[in-house]
Design a protein around this motif. Sequence first.
Motif, mmCIF file in Angstrom:
data_model
loop_
_atom_site.group_PDB
_atom_site.id
_atom_site.type_symbol
_atom_site.label_atom_id
_atom_site.label_comp_id
_atom_site.label_asym_id
_atom_site.label_seq_id
_atom_site.Cartn_x
_atom_site.Cartn_y
_atom_site.Cartn_z
ATOM 1 N N ALA A 1 0.913 -1.160 -0.008
ATOM 2 C CA ALA A 1 -0.049 -0.084 0.008
ATOM 3 C C ALA A 1 0.742 1.315 0.072
ATOM 4 C CB ALA A 1 -0.963 -0.071 1.103
ATOM 5 N N VAL A 2 1.449 1.483 -1.278
ATOM 6 C CA VAL A 2 2.402 2.703 -1.529
ATOM 7 C C VAL A 2 1.309 3.887 -1.060
ATOM 8 C CG1 VAL A 2 3.632 3.806 -2.939
ATOM 9 C CG2 VAL A 2 4.049 1.420 -2.741
ATOM 10 N N TRP A 3 2.096 5.075 -0.601
ATOM 11 C CA TRP A 3 1.195 6.177 -0.405
ATOM 12 C C TRP A 3 0.687 6.821 -1.683
ATOM 13 C CZ3 TRP A 3 6.353 8.908 1.695
ATOM 14 C CH2 TRP A 3 6.617 8.408 2.853
ATOM 15 N N PRO A 4 -0.664 7.016 -1.659
ATOM 16 C CA PRO A 4 -1.315 7.587 -3.048
ATOM 17 C C PRO A 4 -0.255 8.722 -3.690
ATOM 18 C CG PRO A 4 -2.841 6.966 -1.318
ATOM 19 C CD PRO A 4 -1.412 6.923 -0.609
ATOM 20 N N GLU A 5 0.191 9.657 -2.622
ATOM 21 C CA GLU A 5 0.736 10.571 -3.284
ATOM 22 C C GLU A 5 2.157 10.535 -4.040
ATOM 23 O OE1 GLU A 5 2.840 14.853 -1.669
ATOM 24 O OE2 GLU A 5 2.071 13.546 -0.343
ATOM 25 N N MET A 6 2.425 9.308 -3.652
ATOM 26 C CA MET A 6 3.963 8.800 -4.296
ATOM 27 C C MET A 6 3.500 8.128 -5.528
ATOM 28 S SD MET A 6 7.105 8.446 -4.115
ATOM 29 C CE MET A 6 8.498 7.396 -4.431
ATOM 30 N N LEU A 7 2.273 7.255 -5.617
ATOM 31 C CA LEU A 7 2.058 6.647 -6.936
ATOM 32 C C LEU A 7 1.555 7.592 -7.599
ATOM 33 C CD1 LEU A 7 -0.672 4.244 -5.161
ATOM 34 C CD2 LEU A 7 1.665 3.843 -5.944
ATOM 35 N N GLU A 8 0.892 8.854 -7.204
ATOM 36 C CA GLU A 8 0.533 10.119 -8.345
ATOM 37 C C GLU A 8 1.749 10.570 -8.989
ATOM 38 O OE1 GLU A 8 -2.019 12.358 -5.994
ATOM 39 O OE2 GLU A 8 -3.629 10.875 -5.852
ATOM 40 N N LEU B 1 4.952 9.172 -9.168
ATOM 41 C CA LEU B 1 5.462 8.368 -10.214
ATOM 42 C C LEU B 1 4.891 8.768 -11.465
ATOM 43 C CD1 LEU B 1 6.144 5.501 -7.935
ATOM 44 C CD2 LEU B 1 7.843 6.769 -9.037
ATOM 45 N N ALA B 2 3.324 8.179 -11.672
ATOM 46 C CA ALA B 2 2.668 8.662 -12.729
ATOM 47 C C ALA B 2 2.794 9.972 -13.503
ATOM 48 C CB ALA B 2 1.218 8.097 -12.553
ATOM 49 N N ALA B 3 2.886 11.006 -12.711
ATOM 50 C CA ALA B 3 2.892 12.535 -13.413
ATOM 51 C C ALA B 3 4.326 12.557 -13.767
ATOM 52 C CB ALA B 3 2.558 13.289 -12.174
ATOM 53 N N THR B 4 5.364 11.904 -13.422
ATOM 54 C CA THR B 4 6.609 12.422 -13.740
ATOM 55 C C THR B 4 7.252 10.911 -14.722
ATOM 56 O OG1 THR B 4 7.536 10.881 -11.994
ATOM 57 C CG2 THR B 4 7.403 13.416 -11.633
ATOM 58 N N GLY B 5 6.183 10.439 -15.505
ATOM 59 C CA GLY B 5 6.447 9.637 -16.636
ATOM 60 C C GLY B 5 7.239 8.117 -16.231
ATOM 61 N N TRP B 6 6.804 7.579 -15.003
ATOM 62 C CA TRP B 6 6.875 6.286 -14.752
ATOM 63 C C TRP B 6 5.815 5.162 -15.277
ATOM 64 C CZ3 TRP B 6 11.280 5.004 -11.338
ATOM 65 C CH2 TRP B 6 11.990 5.870 -11.047
ATOM 66 N N ARG B 7 5.985 4.568 -16.236
ATOM 67 C CA ARG B 7 4.908 3.861 -16.761
ATOM 68 C C ARG B 7 5.096 2.266 -16.417
ATOM 69 N NH1 ARG B 7 5.667 7.369 -20.668
ATOM 70 N NH2 ARG B 7 6.445 5.750 -22.093
ATOM 71 N N ASN B 8 4.161 1.454 -16.535
ATOM 72 C CA ASN B 8 4.168 0.042 -16.249
ATOM 73 C C ASN B 8 5.309 -0.540 -15.251
ATOM 74 O OD1 ASN B 8 3.443 -2.568 -16.792
ATOM 75 N ND2 ASN B 8 4.782 -2.769 -18.465
ATOM 76 N N TYR B 9 5.514 0.188 -13.901
ATOM 77 C CA TYR B 9 6.469 0.176 -13.055
ATOM 78 C C TYR B 9 6.111 -0.781 -12.061
ATOM 79 C CZ TYR B 9 9.761 1.750 -9.379
ATOM 80 O OH TYR B 9 10.694 1.957 -8.305
ATOM 81 N N SER B 10 6.982 -1.757 -12.058
ATOM 82 C CA SER B 10 6.710 -2.935 -11.053
ATOM 83 C C SER B 10 8.055 -3.474 -10.235
ATOM 84 C CB SER B 10 6.583 -4.176 -11.925
ATOM 85 O OG SER B 10 5.175 -4.036 -12.801
ATOM 86 N N LEU B 11 7.917 -3.935 -9.173
ATOM 87 C CA LEU B 11 9.021 -4.432 -8.452
ATOM 88 C C LEU B 11 8.770 -5.925 -7.982
ATOM 89 C CD1 LEU B 11 9.402 -1.546 -5.892
ATOM 90 C CD2 LEU B 11 10.638 -1.894 -7.820
ATOM 91 N N PHE B 12 9.948 -6.572 -8.375
ATOM 92 C CA PHE B 12 10.068 -8.098 -7.917
ATOM 93 C C PHE B 12 10.986 -8.301 -6.937
ATOM 94 C CE2 PHE B 12 9.006 -7.150 -12.286
ATOM 95 C CZ PHE B 12 8.024 -8.144 -12.560
ATOM 96 N N VAL C 1 7.574 14.195 -2.101
ATOM 97 C CA VAL C 1 7.055 13.189 -1.569
ATOM 98 C C VAL C 1 8.079 12.076 -1.761
ATOM 99 C CG1 VAL C 1 5.682 12.314 -3.643
ATOM 100 C CG2 VAL C 1 5.138 11.162 -1.429
ATOM 101 N N ASN C 2 8.931 12.187 -2.800
ATOM 102 C CA ASN C 2 10.001 11.378 -2.927
ATOM 103 C C ASN C 2 10.986 11.538 -2.030
ATOM 104 O OD1 ASN C 2 11.409 9.195 -5.145
ATOM 105 N ND2 ASN C 2 12.736 11.115 -5.050
ATOM 106 N N ALA C 3 11.428 12.370 -1.541
ATOM 107 C CA ALA C 3 12.361 12.934 -0.608
ATOM 108 C C ALA C 3 11.820 12.230 0.778
ATOM 109 C CB ALA C 3 12.438 14.324 -0.632
ATOM 110 N N ARG C 4 10.627 12.217 1.107
ATOM 111 C CA ARG C 4 10.214 11.522 1.951
ATOM 112 C C ARG C 4 10.262 10.101 2.058
ATOM 113 N NH1 ARG C 4 5.791 15.141 1.484
ATOM 114 N NH2 ARG C 4 4.528 13.285 1.336
ATOM 115 N N TRP C 5 9.917 9.582 0.813
ATOM 116 C CA TRP C 5 9.921 8.043 0.664
ATOM 117 C C TRP C 5 11.474 7.415 0.611
ATOM 118 C CZ3 TRP C 5 6.187 4.441 0.494
ATOM 119 C CH2 TRP C 5 6.393 3.154 -0.132
ATOM 120 N N GLN C 6 12.253 8.092 -0.034
ATOM 121 C CA GLN C 6 13.506 7.695 -0.239
ATOM 122 C C GLN C 6 14.271 7.692 1.370
ATOM 123 O OE1 GLN C 6 14.587 6.243 -2.882
ATOM 124 N NE2 GLN C 6 12.624 6.861 -3.913
ATOM 125 N N ALA C 7 14.023 8.670 1.934
ATOM 126 C CA ALA C 7 14.556 8.696 3.580
ATOM 127 C C ALA C 7 13.913 7.645 4.229
ATOM 128 C CB ALA C 7 14.117 9.887 4.125
#
Length: 126
Positions: free
Chosen positions: A29-36, A38-49, A77-83
């Motif tokens: 359950a990634v933060w909705p703000e982080m998901l938004e 990623l999508a807004a900055t051009g990350w598509r079909n992003y998956s982690l395994f 949001v990315n700065a918070r997530w990466q931290a």
Amino acid sequence: MTDNTSTRICFILRVKPEMLEEYRERHAAVWPEMLEALAATGWRNYSLFLDDDGLLVGYLETDDFATAQAAMAETAVNARWQAEMSAYFTQLEGRPDESMRVLPLVFNLEQQLAAATFAEERKTEQ
């Protein structure tokens, strides 16, 4: 279906073995703000395994990876997530999003099928 103008990016990182389950939970359950962001900055079909030994493989499609990374780096949001995420990884050289080891593409089915089809069409035209 993948857009022909997209660049496919595959990267690896290593998650600490003792933190695998918590890492999985955080990504359920990634933060909705982080998901938004990623999508807004051009990350598509992003998956982690994630393998049980801690090997994390990421995959995404984007028009320009450097531009997409730079745009994400500018978001709060990315700065918070990466931290928060940096505690989960081993062998980091900076933040996780700066330490990804991008793997070179060596095979793509659609590209080779298209090339083979084009070559076959050229033969029949001659």
